[in-house]
Design a protein around this motif. Structure first.
Motif, PDB file in Angstrom:
ATOM      1  N   ILE A  40     -34.799 -13.828   9.980  1.00 16.11           N
ATOM      2  CA  ILE A  40     -33.328 -13.757  10.000  1.00 16.11           C
ATOM      3  C   ILE A  40     -32.801 -13.288   8.646  1.00 16.11           C
ATOM      4  N   PHE A  41     -33.401 -13.782   7.563  1.00 16.14           N
ATOM      5  CA  PHE A  41     -32.980 -13.374   6.219  1.00 16.14           C
ATOM      6  C   PHE A  41     -33.169 -11.868   6.028  1.00 16.14           C
ATOM      7  N   VAL A  42     -34.351 -11.358   6.365  1.00 18.14           N
ATOM      8  CA  VAL A  42     -34.636  -9.928   6.193  1.00 18.14           C
ATOM      9  C   VAL A  42     -33.739  -9.097   7.103  1.00 18.14           C
ATOM     10  N   PHE A  43     -33.584  -9.525   8.353  1.00 17.17           N
ATOM     11  CA  PHE A  43     -32.750  -8.775   9.295  1.00 17.17           C
ATOM     12  C   PHE A  43     -31.308  -8.725   8.824  1.00 17.17           C
ATOM     13  N   SER A  44     -30.793  -9.838   8.286  1.00 16.68           N
ATOM     14  CA  SER A  44     -29.398  -9.858   7.846  1.00 16.68           C
ATOM     15  C   SER A  44     -29.175  -8.926   6.658  1.00 16.68           C
ATOM     16  N   ILE A  45     -30.151  -8.834   5.785  1.00 17.75           N
ATOM     17  CA  ILE A  45     -30.026  -7.905   4.653  1.00 17.75           C
ATOM     18  C   ILE A  45     -30.179  -6.469   5.136  1.00 17.75           C
ATOM     19  N   TRP A  46     -31.148  -6.252   5.996  1.00 20.44           N
ATOM     20  CA  TRP A  46     -31.446  -4.911   6.487  1.00 20.44           C
ATOM     21  C   TRP A  46     -30.273  -4.324   7.255  1.00 20.44           C
ATOM     22  N   MET A  47     -29.615  -5.136   8.081  1.00 19.04           N
ATOM     23  CA  MET A  47     -28.491  -4.651   8.873  1.00 19.04           C
ATOM     24  C   MET A  47     -27.155  -4.872   8.172  1.00 19.04           C
ATOM     25  N   ASP A  48     -27.192  -5.331   6.925  1.00 16.41           N
ATOM     26  CA  ASP A  48     -25.986  -5.567   6.138  1.00 16.41           C
ATOM     27  C   ASP A  48     -25.034  -6.508   6.868  1.00 16.41           C
ATOM     28  N   MET A  49     -25.596  -7.594   7.378  1.00 10.67           N
ATOM     29  CA  MET A  49     -24.830  -8.602   8.108  1.00 10.67           C
ATOM     30  C   MET A  49     -24.992  -9.929   7.358  1.00 10.67           C
ATOM     31  N   GLY A  50     -24.342 -10.039   6.212  1.00  8.82           N
ATOM     32  CA  GLY A  50     -24.497 -11.194   5.347  1.00  8.82           C
ATOM     33  C   GLY A  50     -24.186 -12.523   5.999  1.00  8.82           C
ATOM     34  N   TRP A  51     -23.299 -12.531   6.979  1.00  6.51           N
ATOM     35  CA  TRP A  51     -22.941 -13.789   7.645  1.00  6.51           C
ATOM     36  C   TRP A  51     -24.131 -14.411   8.363  1.00  6.51           C
ATOM     37  N   LEU A  52     -25.147 -13.615   8.719  1.00  2.00           N
ATOM     38  CA  LEU A  52     -26.325 -14.166   9.388  1.00  2.00           C
ATOM     39  C   LEU A  52     -27.146 -15.069   8.469  1.00  2.00           C
ATOM     40  N   CYS A 109     -36.197  -1.003  21.357  1.00  2.00           N
ATOM     41  CA  CYS A 109     -35.951  -1.847  20.175  1.00  2.00           C
ATOM     42  C   CYS A 109     -36.803  -1.381  19.000  1.00  2.00           C
ATOM     43  N   MET A 110     -38.063  -1.090  19.260  1.00  2.00           N
ATOM     44  CA  MET A 110     -38.940  -0.621  18.180  1.00  2.00           C
ATOM     45  C   MET A 110     -38.484   0.742  17.663  1.00  2.00           C
ATOM     46  N   THR A 111     -38.062   1.618  18.564  1.00  2.00           N
ATOM     47  CA  THR A 111     -37.557   2.930  18.150  1.00  2.00           C
ATOM     48  C   THR A 111     -36.319   2.776  17.285  1.00  2.00           C
ATOM     49  N   PHE A 112     -35.400   1.912  17.716  1.00  2.00           N
ATOM     50  CA  PHE A 112     -34.181   1.677  16.942  1.00  2.00           C
ATOM     51  C   PHE A 112     -34.511   1.121  15.559  1.00  2.00           C
ATOM     52  N   MET A 113     -35.437   0.178  15.489  1.00  2.00           N
ATOM     53  CA  MET A 113     -35.805  -0.408  14.199  1.00  2.00           C
ATOM     54  C   MET A 113     -36.442   0.637  13.290  1.00  2.00           C
ATOM     55  N   GLY A 114     -37.301   1.494  13.846  1.00  2.00           N
ATOM     56  CA  GLY A 114     -37.918   2.549  13.052  1.00  2.00           C
ATOM     57  C   GLY A 114     -36.895   3.530  12.521  1.00  2.00           C
ATOM     58  N   LEU A 115     -35.959   3.932  13.366  1.00  2.00           N
ATOM     59  CA  LEU A 115     -34.906   4.845  12.922  1.00  2.00           C
ATOM     60  C   LEU A 115     -34.025   4.196  11.856  1.00  2.00           C
ATOM     61  N   ALA A 116     -33.725   2.929  12.040  1.00  2.00           N
ATOM     62  CA  ALA A 116     -32.897   2.225  11.063  1.00  2.00           C
ATOM     63  C   ALA A 116     -33.600   2.134   9.708  1.00  2.00           C
ATOM     64  N   MET A 117     -34.926   1.990   9.723  1.00  2.00           N
ATOM     65  CA  MET A 117     -35.666   1.927   8.456  1.00  2.00           C
ATOM     66  C   MET A 117     -35.654   3.283   7.742  1.00  2.00           C
ATOM     67  N   LEU A 118     -35.672   4.358   8.510  1.00  2.00           N
ATOM     68  CA  LEU A 118     -35.651   5.699   7.919  1.00  2.00           C
ATOM     69  C   LEU A 118     -34.246   6.164   7.570  1.00  2.00           C
ATOM     70  N   TRP A 119     -33.248   5.519   8.108  1.00  2.00           N
ATOM     71  CA  TRP A 119     -31.872   5.988   8.013  1.00  2.00           C
ATOM     72  C   TRP A 119     -31.401   6.146   6.569  1.00  2.00           C
ATOM     73  N   ARG A 120     -31.503   5.096   5.770  1.00  2.00           N
ATOM     74  CA  ARG A 120     -30.963   5.157   4.402  1.00  2.00           C
ATOM     75  C   ARG A 120     -31.617   6.242   3.540  1.00  2.00           C
ATOM     76  N   PRO A 121     -32.948   6.351   3.500  1.00  2.00           N
ATOM     77  CA  PRO A 121     -33.528   7.428   2.672  1.00  2.00           C
ATOM     78  C   PRO A 121     -33.106   8.826   3.133  1.00  2.00           C
ATOM     79  N   ILE A 122     -33.037   9.028   4.432  1.00  2.00           N
ATOM     80  CA  ILE A 122     -32.636  10.346   4.941  1.00  2.00           C
ATOM     81  C   ILE A 122     -31.182  10.628   4.566  1.00  2.00           C
ATOM     82  N   ILE A 123     -30.311   9.645   4.775  1.00  2.00           N
ATOM     83  CA  ILE A 123     -28.890   9.832   4.468  1.00  2.00           C
ATOM     84  C   ILE A 123     -28.680  10.023   2.965  1.00  2.00           C
TER      85      ILE A 123
END
Length: 183
Positions: A40-52, A109-123
């Motif tokens: 939950i800690f890693v997911f909240s940071i990764w998705m920028d959802m601090g309230w989690l 879900c796995m595809t979405f997570m993989g794309l989300a991990m690549l998103w910031r460096p690509i952007i």
């Protein structure tokens, strides 16, 4: 057989979610709590959802009080406790084996997570190249939109899944009177 340990060290270990349970000998339970808190800690940071992160606090309190309660049990009750995981896959997915629909959902879900991990460096690289040709004010607006896009997409997926659950339950409830009338 699990043996009762020192109350002081149990308290010290309970400061890390799951570690107190592990110290007491409840490895499966401790691992479950530790994994859940860390995920939950890693997911909240990764998705920028601090309230989690507040959920991690709730898990931490649970862990501290769980260790304290186990330590305060009489010896015979403590020794009768069994170590088990908090969650089992058959509780999360009640079927004996996954069907094609569940594989499809898991794959997305796995595809979405993989794309989300690549998103910031690509952007980040895209915006660097874009800033050469476009004024910084425009790049700033594009940056804000693109960095928020995974969160918006995740929110849309959550809303869709929630609505899907509601619709399926509504259809199930509507079909129950029809089934009773036939009997």
């Amino acid at each position: 057989m699990i043996k009762k340990k020192s109350g002081f060290w149990a308290f010290i270990c309970s400061m890390v979610p799951g570690a107190g349970e592990m110290y007491l000998g409840f490895m499966k339970e401790g691992l479950s709590i530790m994994t859940l808190a860390f995920a939950i800690f890693v997911f909240s940071i990764w998705m920028d959802m601090g309230w989690l992160i507040s959920i991690v606090g709730i898990i931490w309190f649970y862990s501290v009080f769980n260790v304290h309660n186990k330590m305060s049990l009489p010896d015979e009750e403590f020794y009768a406790l069994e170590d088990d995981y908090l969650f089992h896959m058959d509780q999360i997915i009640p079927r004996k084996e996954w069907n094609g629909q569940q594989n499809k959902v898991f794959g997305w879900c796995m595809t979405f997570m993989g794309l989300a991990m690549l998103w910031r460096p690509i952007i980040r690289n895209f915006l660097y190249i874009l800033s050469i040709y476009i004024p910084e004010e425009v790049v700033s607006v594009i940056r804000s939109f693109l960095y928020s896009l995974p969160r918006f997409l995740f929110a849309i997926v959550l809303i869709y899944c929630g609505q899907r659950l509601i619709w399926d339950k509504k259809k199930q409830l509507e079909m129950e009177p029809e089934m009773e009338d036939k009997n």
